[in-house]
Write a protein that holds these residues in place. Sequence first.
Motif: not given
Length: 436
Positions: A1-12
Motif C-alpha cells: 500500500m505504501e507506493p500508493f499512499l499519496v494517490p490514496y490521501l489526495t483521492g476521493p
Amino acid sequence: MEPFLVPYLTGPDKNLTAQQVNNEIFPVWTYSFLAVQVPVFLLTDWLRYKPIVILQCMALFITMATIRWVTNVPGMQVSQFFFGVATASDLGYYSYIYSMVDLNKYRKATSYIRSVQLLGYSVGSVLGQLLFSLELLSYNDALVFTLILIAIALLVSFFLPMPQRSMFFHRKRKLTGDFQGEERSEESEESGVKTEDHQELAEAQTCGKVLLQMIRDFRECFASKQLLYWSLWWVMASCGFNQTVNFIQVLWEHVQPSQNSSIYNGGVEAVSSILSTASVYGIGYREERWEQWGELALAGFSGLCSVALFVMTFSSNIWISYASYIVFKCLHMVLMTIAMFHIATELTMERYALVFGANTFGALVLQTILTSIVVDSGGLALGIIPQFIVYASYFSLITAVFLLRGLYTIRREKKNSQLPLPSVKNEPQVCAEHKF
C-alpha cells in the motif's frame, strides 16, 4: 500500500490536498523518527531485541489503522508519528538477527537481511500494482488486507525465541569484572534472596559501565579518519535519500495526477527493489578493499545520483521520472551496503552498533533541519519542484566534498609511496592511520 499512499490521501477517499500531504503530514515522520531513535536504541539492547520487534509490529498496525479510518490532517499526523516509531524499531530487527548469528557470518547476514527486506517490499509492490491495475481491490480494502498481514506478523513475533544475551547490557560475563575482559558465565551457586540481591546490584553497576563504555568506544571509533569520512558520507547520503523517497510520490503526482490516468508506482518500486536486491546480494560475496579509491567512488556515484534527481525533477514525462528514480535508488542501496561493509571491517559488533546508531541519528538531525527549512509549513514550505532542485543540488554538494577528499587521498598515497620505509618506531602510528 505504501507506493500508493499519496494517490490514496489526495483521492476521493481522504480528499486531502497535495500541499497538506507535502508540508503538514509527511514532515511529522522525520520529527518522530528523530525523537524516538535514541530511546529505542537503548531499549533495544536492554530489552534484548524481541520486545522491540513486537513494538515495531504494533506501531505499523496503528499506522495503517489510522490511515484507514481517520480522514483529517491531525489524524494523519498521528499515523506518521507511529510510522516513525516503526522505522526507528528497525534496529531491533537487525540486532535480533545478529544476536542469533556467529560473528564470522555478520557480513553475509547483513547482505541477506537487506536482500530479504528489499525482496519483501518488491513482492508487496507488485501485488499492490496488480490489485489496483486490475481493479480487484479498492485502496480501503487493500489497507484492511495489509492490517491482516501485520496482525499475523505481530502474532508470530510473540513466538520468536528470546535471546539470552545482548551486545551491551546482558553480556555473559562477571558483572563486577572489567568491562573489556573475557566473557564469563553469570551462573552462581548462591541461592535464595542472596542471589537476587546480587543480580540487582550487578544490574545497576552494569548500566553505568555500559554508558561509560559507549562513550569511550564512540570516541575511539571516530578517532579514525577513514571511518569518520565514510560515516560522513553515510549521514549526508542517508539524509538526501530519505528526503527523496519520502516525497517522491508527491513529485509523481505532480507530473501525472493519479485521478487523470493510471499510475505504476508499485511496479516502479518493485523493479527498483529487485535490482537493488540483486546488487546488494552480490556485494556480500565480494572482498574488495576501498581504502584508496573508495572516496572517489562515493563522489562519482553520488554525482550520478544528483544527475538522476535533476532529470526526474525537470522531466514532464512520468516514465523518465520513473526510470531516473530506479537508477537513483539502486545506486544508493549499493553504495550504502559498501559503506556498511567498509565500516564494519575492523569493528566489533558492539562498536558497529554504536556507529550505526550515531550515523542514523546524525542523518536524522540533518534531515530534520532540511525538512524544517525547506518543507515544513512553518519554514519555506517550498513546492515539490523547488524541493527536488534542493535535493539534487544537495547530492552535488556531496559529490564535490568527496571528490576533493578522494583526490587528496590519492595524492597523499602517491606521495607516501615515494618516501623511504618508515622506521620501526613510527610503524604503530602508520598502522593506526590505516586501520579502517
